[in-house]
Write a protein that holds these residues in place. Structure first.
Motif, PDB file in Angstrom:
ATOM      1  N   GLU A   3     112.151 -84.905  64.121  1.00  0.00           N
ATOM      2  CA  GLU A   3     113.010 -84.527  62.989  1.00  0.00           C
ATOM      3  C   GLU A   3     112.240 -84.489  61.680  1.00  0.00           C
ATOM      4  O   GLU A   3     111.247 -85.179  61.520  1.00  0.00           O
ATOM      5  N   ARG A   4     112.719 -83.676  60.781  1.00  0.00           N
ATOM      6  CA  ARG A   4     112.211 -83.576  59.412  1.00  0.00           C
ATOM      7  C   ARG A   4     110.846 -82.897  59.314  1.00  0.00           C
ATOM      8  O   ARG A   4     110.221 -82.910  58.275  1.00  0.00           O
ATOM      9  N   VAL A   5     110.383 -82.334  60.433  1.00  0.00           N
ATOM     10  CA  VAL A   5     109.113 -81.596  60.386  1.00  0.00           C
ATOM     11  C   VAL A   5     109.411 -80.106  60.458  1.00  0.00           C
ATOM     12  O   VAL A   5     110.161 -79.658  61.332  1.00  0.00           O
ATOM     13  N   VAL A   6     108.870 -79.333  59.528  1.00  0.00           N
ATOM     14  CA  VAL A   6     109.011 -77.873  59.583  1.00  0.00           C
ATOM     15  C   VAL A   6     107.749 -77.310  60.224  1.00  0.00           C
ATOM     16  O   VAL A   6     106.632 -77.556  59.751  1.00  0.00           O
ATOM     17  N   LEU A   7     107.941 -76.586  61.328  1.00  0.00           N
ATOM     18  CA  LEU A   7     106.780 -76.072  62.071  1.00  0.00           C
ATOM     19  C   LEU A   7     106.310 -74.727  61.507  1.00  0.00           C
ATOM     20  O   LEU A   7     107.100 -73.973  60.946  1.00  0.00           O
ATOM     21  N   PRO A   8     105.029 -74.414  61.681  1.00  0.00           N
ATOM     22  CA  PRO A   8     104.530 -73.106  61.214  1.00  0.00           C
ATOM     23  C   PRO A   8     105.123 -71.967  62.048  1.00  0.00           C
ATOM     24  O   PRO A   8     105.386 -72.135  63.239  1.00  0.00           O
ATOM     25  N   GLN A   9     105.331 -70.831  61.391  1.00  0.00           N
ATOM     26  CA  GLN A   9     105.915 -69.659  62.060  1.00  0.00           C
ATOM     27  C   GLN A   9     104.912 -68.516  62.054  1.00  0.00           C
ATOM     28  O   GLN A   9     104.180 -68.346  61.080  1.00  0.00           O
ATOM     29  N   THR A  10     104.945 -67.743  63.130  1.00  0.00           N
ATOM     30  CA  THR A  10     104.086 -66.561  63.179  1.00  0.00           C
ATOM     31  C   THR A  10     104.896 -65.347  62.749  1.00  0.00           C
ATOM     32  O   THR A  10     105.975 -65.090  63.284  1.00  0.00           O
ATOM     33  N   LEU A  11     104.348 -64.604  61.787  1.00  0.00           N
ATOM     34  CA  LEU A  11     105.002 -63.378  61.327  1.00  0.00           C
ATOM     35  C   LEU A  11     104.971 -62.361  62.473  1.00  0.00           C
ATOM     36  O   LEU A  11     103.918 -62.173  63.097  1.00  0.00           O
ATOM     37  N   ALA A  12     106.132 -61.710  62.738  1.00  0.00           N
ATOM     38  CA  ALA A  12     106.200 -60.734  63.830  1.00  0.00           C
ATOM     39  C   ALA A  12     105.092 -59.695  63.659  1.00  0.00           C
ATOM     40  O   ALA A  12     104.872 -59.203  62.547  1.00  0.00           O
ATOM     41  N   GLY A  13     104.401 -59.383  64.745  1.00  0.00           N
ATOM     42  CA  GLY A  13     103.323 -58.385  64.688  1.00  0.00           C
ATOM     43  C   GLY A  13     101.946 -58.999  64.513  1.00  0.00           C
ATOM     44  O   GLY A  13     100.936 -58.310  64.623  1.00  0.00           O
ATOM     45  N   ASN A  14     101.910 -60.301  64.249  1.00  0.00           N
ATOM     46  CA  ASN A  14     100.615 -60.942  64.019  1.00  0.00           C
ATOM     47  C   ASN A  14     100.015 -61.545  65.286  1.00  0.00           C
ATOM     48  O   ASN A  14     100.719 -62.208  66.048  1.00  0.00           O
ATOM     49  N   GLY A  15      98.739 -61.310  65.477  1.00  0.00           N
ATOM     50  CA  GLY A  15      97.960 -62.061  66.463  1.00  0.00           C
ATOM     51  C   GLY A  15      97.324 -63.206  65.693  1.00  0.00           C
ATOM     52  O   GLY A  15      96.320 -63.032  65.008  1.00  0.00           O
ATOM     53  N   HIS A  16      97.951 -64.366  65.767  1.00  0.00           N
ATOM     54  CA  HIS A  16      97.579 -65.544  64.954  1.00  0.00           C
ATOM     55  C   HIS A  16      96.397 -66.247  65.632  1.00  0.00           C
ATOM     56  O   HIS A  16      96.408 -66.446  66.835  1.00  0.00           O
ATOM     57  N   VAL A  17      95.392 -66.624  64.835  1.00  0.00           N
ATOM     58  CA  VAL A  17      94.249 -67.332  65.432  1.00  0.00           C
ATOM     59  C   VAL A  17      94.160 -68.798  64.979  1.00  0.00           C
ATOM     60  O   VAL A  17      93.149 -69.460  65.194  1.00  0.00           O
ATOM     61  N   TRP A  18      95.226 -69.296  64.369  1.00  0.00           N
ATOM     62  CA  TRP A  18      95.386 -70.727  64.108  1.00  0.00           C
ATOM     63  C   TRP A  18      94.133 -71.374  63.548  1.00  0.00           C
ATOM     64  O   TRP A  18      93.615 -72.342  64.103  1.00  0.00           O
ATOM     65  N   HIS A  19      93.671 -70.820  62.426  1.00  0.00           N
ATOM     66  CA  HIS A  19      92.580 -71.501  61.717  1.00  0.00           C
ATOM     67  C   HIS A  19      93.035 -72.914  61.341  1.00  0.00           C
ATOM     68  O   HIS A  19      92.278 -73.879  61.467  1.00  0.00           O
ATOM     69  N   LEU A  20      94.282 -73.016  60.892  1.00  0.00           N
ATOM     70  CA  LEU A  20      94.851 -74.324  60.552  1.00  0.00           C
ATOM     71  C   LEU A  20      96.260 -74.405  61.135  1.00  0.00           C
ATOM     72  O   LEU A  20      96.965 -73.393  61.198  1.00  0.00           O
ATOM     73  N   TYR A  21      96.659 -75.621  61.539  1.00  0.00           N
ATOM     74  CA  TYR A  21      98.030 -75.829  61.997  1.00  0.00           C
ATOM     75  C   TYR A  21      98.750 -76.598  60.893  1.00  0.00           C
ATOM     76  O   TYR A  21      98.591 -77.808  60.750  1.00  0.00           O
ATOM     77  N   VAL A  22      99.525 -75.834  60.082  1.00  0.00           N
ATOM     78  CA  VAL A  22     100.097 -76.390  58.851  1.00  0.00           C
ATOM     79  C   VAL A  22     101.598 -76.617  59.019  1.00  0.00           C
ATOM     80  O   VAL A  22     102.367 -75.663  59.130  1.00  0.00           O
ATOM     81  N   ILE A  23     101.977 -77.899  59.046  1.00  0.00           N
ATOM     82  CA  ILE A  23     103.405 -78.241  59.104  1.00  0.00           C
ATOM     83  C   ILE A  23     103.860 -78.644  57.700  1.00  0.00           C
ATOM     84  O   ILE A  23     103.044 -78.745  56.785  1.00  0.00           O
ATOM     85  N   ARG A  24     105.169 -78.823  57.549  1.00  0.00           N
ATOM     86  CA  ARG A  24     105.671 -79.366  56.279  1.00  0.00           C
ATOM     87  C   ARG A  24     106.471 -80.619  56.582  1.00  0.00           C
ATOM     88  O   ARG A  24     107.264 -80.651  57.529  1.00  0.00           O
ATOM     89  N   VAL A  25     106.240 -81.641  55.771  1.00  0.00           N
ATOM     90  CA  VAL A  25     106.912 -82.928  55.979  1.00  0.00           C
ATOM     91  C   VAL A  25     107.380 -83.490  54.638  1.00  0.00           C
ATOM     92  O   VAL A  25     106.788 -83.214  53.601  1.00  0.00           O
ATOM     93  N   PRO A  26     108.443 -84.335  54.686  1.00  0.00           N
ATOM     94  CA  PRO A  26     108.829 -85.035  53.464  1.00  0.00           C
ATOM     95  C   PRO A  26     107.827 -86.159  53.198  1.00  0.00           C
ATOM     96  O   PRO A  26     107.139 -86.598  54.123  1.00  0.00           O
ATOM     97  N   GLU A  27     107.760 -86.614  51.991  1.00  0.00           N
ATOM     98  CA  GLU A  27     106.855 -87.723  51.594  1.00  0.00           C
ATOM     99  C   GLU A  27     105.450 -87.475  52.136  1.00  0.00           C
ATOM    100  O   GLU A  27     104.841 -88.339  52.757  1.00  0.00           O
ATOM    101  N   ARG A  28     104.960 -86.289  51.897  1.00  0.00           N
ATOM    102  CA  ARG A  28     103.698 -85.862  52.506  1.00  0.00           C
ATOM    103  C   ARG A  28     102.535 -86.812  52.252  1.00  0.00           C
ATOM    104  O   ARG A  28     101.792 -87.144  53.187  1.00  0.00           O
ATOM    105  N   ASP A  29     102.383 -87.285  51.016  1.00  0.00           N
ATOM    106  CA  ASP A  29     101.200 -88.110  50.725  1.00  0.00           C
ATOM    107  C   ASP A  29     101.237 -89.425  51.503  1.00  0.00           C
ATOM    108  O   ASP A  29     100.208 -89.891  51.990  1.00  0.00           O
ATOM    109  N   ARG A  30     102.435 -89.984  51.627  1.00  0.00           N
ATOM    110  CA  ARG A  30     102.563 -91.229  52.397  1.00  0.00           C
ATOM    111  C   ARG A  30     102.275 -90.970  53.881  1.00  0.00           C
ATOM    112  O   ARG A  30     101.551 -91.729  54.541  1.00  0.00           O
ATOM    113  N   VAL A  31     102.815 -89.866  54.381  1.00  0.00           N
ATOM    114  CA  VAL A  31     102.611 -89.519  55.798  1.00  0.00           C
ATOM    115  C   VAL A  31     101.129 -89.246  56.070  1.00  0.00           C
ATOM    116  O   VAL A  31     100.565 -89.712  57.067  1.00  0.00           O
TER     117      VAL A  31
END
Ligand SMILES: Cc1ncc(COP(=O)(O)O)c(C=O)c1O
Length: 367
Positions: free
Chosen positions: A268-296
């Protein structure tokens, strides 16, 4: 860190023999500048990227600056660039003497907001510099017609996107030119600084070749002010060895990203990265979003997980661009992203066990 953000040692083990053999050869023939390995790499990477020309340069920032200069960007011009990117994208613009005009990103993919680009194009605009961020490409099919209508160039920042595609077409093959970086942690990384310009345009190619070599096409004849920014021969050896494995490594990144998606599904409370339709994503970085990021982030780092932030301060709020007069609130999507984003360890050789540990530590950190 028990689990690093990027494990370059694991990557090196796969190419070690080839690199040592190539380096021995270079040390033996003392051909340290340009030469056969650089020419061969340029040809191989051009083919890989679906373009006519690749010109190896000293680093990705130079690649972007030289590409911009080669398409005619200079003092008095403006270049539209996203605020949510590594500073080098905007720095390259400033170094030509032009002014970066920042725009926000879309809140889902963190890519340049095409609607805002429309509004940012003015009389002085000379180019648009979309950034293919985190391993996936900007909406080139919407940006290119805009640029064409306005009569401005598109120069792609393909530093984080080696091997990525948009509707099947490779990154770096859309604009009049592209700059890419082979910084060690990139999908295709050297063992030091390195970069390249990609283009289908013969004239741009000739200009970049001249600019990288003291403004000279013919030794000791310098019709223009240039730079010394050449791809190092020893780096070309590394890049050739890695390029032959890049497609497989990118596929391994995709597998790892899918595994994270499954492992994080019920967190819960984690926003996962999304691939834009049409993109062949090569995942240079796996970037999620979280609350209280600095503490996490701190909890993850304390737990031995090398998570990071890309990037904690958007370009428009950097001191380097203070003279542009931006304030907090100008680009809310980029600003919010800077507060919430968190990059989890991801590299081709990451194991399932390592990913399970990362996610367990993340659950703990989120409480
Ligand atoms: C998006 C982006 N643009 C430009 C660069 C600049 O590349 P370099 O560090 O090789 O100068 C980087 C990487 O550092 C990058 O991530």
């Amino acid at each position: 860190m028990r689990i690093p953000l990027v494990d370059l040692a694991a990557q090196h083990r796969e190419v070690e023999d080839e690199v040592r053999q190539g380096w021995d050869e270079v040390l033996g023939n003392t051909s340290f500048i340009l030469g056969q390995h650089v020419a061969a790499f340029e040809e191989e990477f051009a083919r890989f990227s679906g373009v006519e020309h690749c010109i190896g340069v000293g680093n990705g920032t130079d690649a972007l600056e030289l590409a911009l200069r080669a398409v005619g960007v200079g003092p008095g011009d403006e270049v539209v660039v996203p605020a949510n990117t590594f500073i080098a994208s905007a720095l390259a613009v400033s170094r030509t003497g032009a002014r970066p005009v920042f725009v926000d990103s879309d809140p889902v993919h963190h890519l340049i907001d095409v609607e805002q680009v429309k509004g940012a194009i003015g009389d002085r605009t000379k180019a648009i510099l979309p950034v293919h961020l985190y391993g996936q490409m900007a909406e080139m099919e919407r940006l290119l017609p805009l640029a064409e209508e306005a009569g401005v160039a598109v120069v792609e920042d393909a530093a984080q996107c080696q091997g990525a595609t948009r509707n099947g077409q490779p990154a770096g093959s859309f604009g009049v030119a592209a700059g890419t970086s082979f910084y060690p942690g990139k999908n295709l990384g050297a063992y030091g600084d390195a970069g390249a310009v990609l283009t289908n345009d013969d004239e741009v190619c000739t200009r970049v070749r001249s600019l990288r070599a003291y403004g000279s096409e013919q030794k000791y004849h310098h019709p223009e002010l240039g730079f010394n920014s050449r791809l190092d021969t020893l780096q070309a050896v590394v890049l050739r060895a890695k390029l032959s494995r890049l497609a497989r490594w990118n596929a391994q990144r995709v597998e790892a990203a899918l595994r994270y998606e499954a492992l994080l599904e019920d967190v819960e409370r984690v926003v996962l990265p999304q691939t834009l339709a049409g993109n062949g994503h090569v995942w240079h970085l796996y970037v999620i979003r979280v609350p209280e990021r600095d503490r996490v982030l701190k909890a993850l780092n304390d737990g031995g997980v090398g998570a990071g932030i890309h990037y904690p301060v958007p370009c428009h709020l950097q001191g380097a661009f203070s003279e542009l007069g931006h304030v907090n609130g100008d680009f809310p999507v980029a600003e919010r992203a800077a507060e919430e984003i968190l990059s989890l360890p991801l590299f081709p050789q990451i194991t399932e066990e390592q990913q399970v540990t990362v996610v367990a530590e993340l659950r703990k950190a989120l409480g």
